[in-house]
Motif scaffolding. Sequence first.
Motif, PDB file in Angstrom:
ATOM      1  N   GLU A 102      87.298  61.311  87.596  1.00 52.40           N
ATOM      2  CA  GLU A 102      86.450  61.864  88.962  1.00 52.40           C
ATOM      3  C   GLU A 102      85.271  61.363  88.851  1.00 52.40           C
ATOM      4  O   GLU A 102      84.326  61.648  89.769  1.00 52.40           O
ATOM      5  N   VAL A 103      84.602  60.792  87.573  1.00 48.85           N
ATOM      6  CA  VAL A 103      83.153  60.316  87.570  1.00 48.85           C
ATOM      7  C   VAL A 103      83.327  58.850  87.091  1.00 48.85           C
ATOM      8  O   VAL A 103      82.532  58.254  86.409  1.00 48.85           O
ATOM      9  N   GLU A 141      76.974  69.757  91.550  1.00 46.13           N
ATOM     10  CA  GLU A 141      78.400  69.172  91.759  1.00 46.13           C
ATOM     11  C   GLU A 141      79.146  69.255  90.248  1.00 46.13           C
ATOM     12  O   GLU A 141      80.462  69.444  90.572  1.00 46.13           O
ATOM     13  N   LEU A 142      78.497  68.973  89.740  1.00 48.30           N
ATOM     14  CA  LEU A 142      79.355  68.853  88.060  1.00 48.30           C
ATOM     15  C   LEU A 142      79.820  70.175  87.685  1.00 48.30           C
ATOM     16  O   LEU A 142      80.767  70.297  87.258  1.00 48.30           O
ATOM     17  N   ARG A 165      81.982  71.895  91.198  1.00 47.37           N
ATOM     18  CA  ARG A 165      82.785  71.251  91.853  1.00 47.37           C
ATOM     19  C   ARG A 165      83.866  70.502  90.578  1.00 47.37           C
ATOM     20  O   ARG A 165      85.133  70.631  90.428  1.00 47.37           O
ATOM     21  N   GLY A 166      82.988  69.833  89.583  1.00 46.90           N
ATOM     22  CA  GLY A 166      83.741  69.261  88.344  1.00 46.90           C
ATOM     23  C   GLY A 166      84.313  70.174  87.458  1.00 46.90           C
ATOM     24  O   GLY A 166      85.210  69.667  86.769  1.00 46.90           O
ATOM     25  N   ARG A 208      87.854  72.553  89.568  1.00 49.64           N
ATOM     26  CA  ARG A 208      88.743  71.836  89.050  1.00 49.64           C
ATOM     27  C   ARG A 208      89.735  72.593  88.167  1.00 49.64           C
ATOM     28  O   ARG A 208      90.886  72.412  88.466  1.00 49.64           O
ATOM     29  N   TYR A 246      85.694  67.088  97.722  1.00 51.10           N
ATOM     30  CA  TYR A 246      86.185  66.702  96.302  1.00 51.10           C
ATOM     31  C   TYR A 246      87.799  66.496  96.449  1.00 51.10           C
ATOM     32  O   TYR A 246      88.537  65.505  96.046  1.00 51.10           O
ATOM     33  N   THR A 282      87.266  62.337  93.927  1.00 48.75           N
ATOM     34  CA  THR A 282      86.085  61.873  93.122  1.00 48.75           C
ATOM     35  C   THR A 282      84.886  62.857  93.303  1.00 48.75           C
ATOM     36  O   THR A 282      84.795  63.342  94.237  1.00 48.75           O
ATOM     37  N   LEU A 283      84.099  62.868  92.223  1.00 48.68           N
ATOM     38  CA  LEU A 283      82.861  63.833  92.461  1.00 48.68           C
ATOM     39  C   LEU A 283      81.917  63.091  93.102  1.00 48.68           C
ATOM     40  O   LEU A 283      80.698  63.614  93.720  1.00 48.68           O
ATOM     41  N   TRP A 284      81.704  61.618  93.452  1.00 50.30           N
ATOM     42  CA  TRP A 284      80.877  60.915  94.000  1.00 50.30           C
ATOM     43  C   TRP A 284      80.799  61.142  95.257  1.00 50.30           C
ATOM     44  O   TRP A 284      79.409  61.180  95.750  1.00 50.30           O
ATOM     45  N   ILE A 296      78.688  64.594  95.513  1.00 50.31           N
ATOM     46  CA  ILE A 296      77.290  64.365  95.168  1.00 50.31           C
ATOM     47  C   ILE A 296      76.667  63.845  95.990  1.00 50.31           C
ATOM     48  O   ILE A 296      75.424  64.065  96.233  1.00 50.31           O
TER      49      ILE A 296
END
Length: 277
Positions: A60-61, A120-121, A124-125, A129, A178, A183-185, A188
């Motif tokens: 995801e990153v 976000e990390l 969401r991350g 998740r 997400y 993907t977290l990008w 973000i």
Amino acid sequence: MRLLKQLLVVAAVAFVGSAGVEAVRGNAFLTLVLGVATAVLAVVAYAWVVRWSERRAPVEVATAGAVAATGRGVLIGVGMFAAVIANIALLGGYRIDGAGSVTGAVALFGFMAAAAVTEELIFRGILFRIIEERAGTWIALALTSVLFGLVHLFNEHASLWGAIAIAVEAGGMLAAAYVATRTLWVPIGLHFGWNFAAAGIFGTEVSGNGASQGLLNGVTSGPALLTGGEFGPEASPYAVLFGVLLTIAFMWLARRRGNLVPRRRGARSGETATLSR
């Protein structure tokens, strides 16, 4: 336990980084450098702790396609806020009173980069998740959205309506971004684009943290119901409307791509029924 391990690692980087950014906030260049450094270190820390605690690659990153995905998110975030502020301005709630501060915008770039990445990390991350794995996409979206809104109640000029608006427009939208992309990008970039447009470009309040010196000297006036009052345009009904529309669009895309995760109990029931046949 992996949730706790990941939260502790990323939160530690976020805490130290935010303390450093606050300490040099009067210096635009140092704020930019420390803010970006905090964002980078947070991603590195997240990737490391996921590998360690889950024994998998943190896809995801992943660096492949990160720039393009982040760029798409930034464009969506800036475009969305521009649409919100344009609608408020059409009703006389916002005007531009000359140029703002370039150095102020530079400092805000670093500050918002650190905030967007670390939030976000964490939300969401990690939280979304891992909850999604246990309870499914919809429950995870609802729970983390509420939590995201509650956290914003601690801001200086926070209000209950502002927290509700953040939960609906941002908590749901960012989680949906997400889910749609895995993907977290993208979230973000969207988070950063929204925040930087609000403060760094249009010079408005962000989540009740007070007005900022952006590229434009923005002035809001009129009823709080229209402008969001001291909380900022994020508490405007336009922000809620556009946030909900984007959430719907992202969730539609997620469903079309088969990215929705069902509740585990339902999945097990389906497996049992299949085996019984």
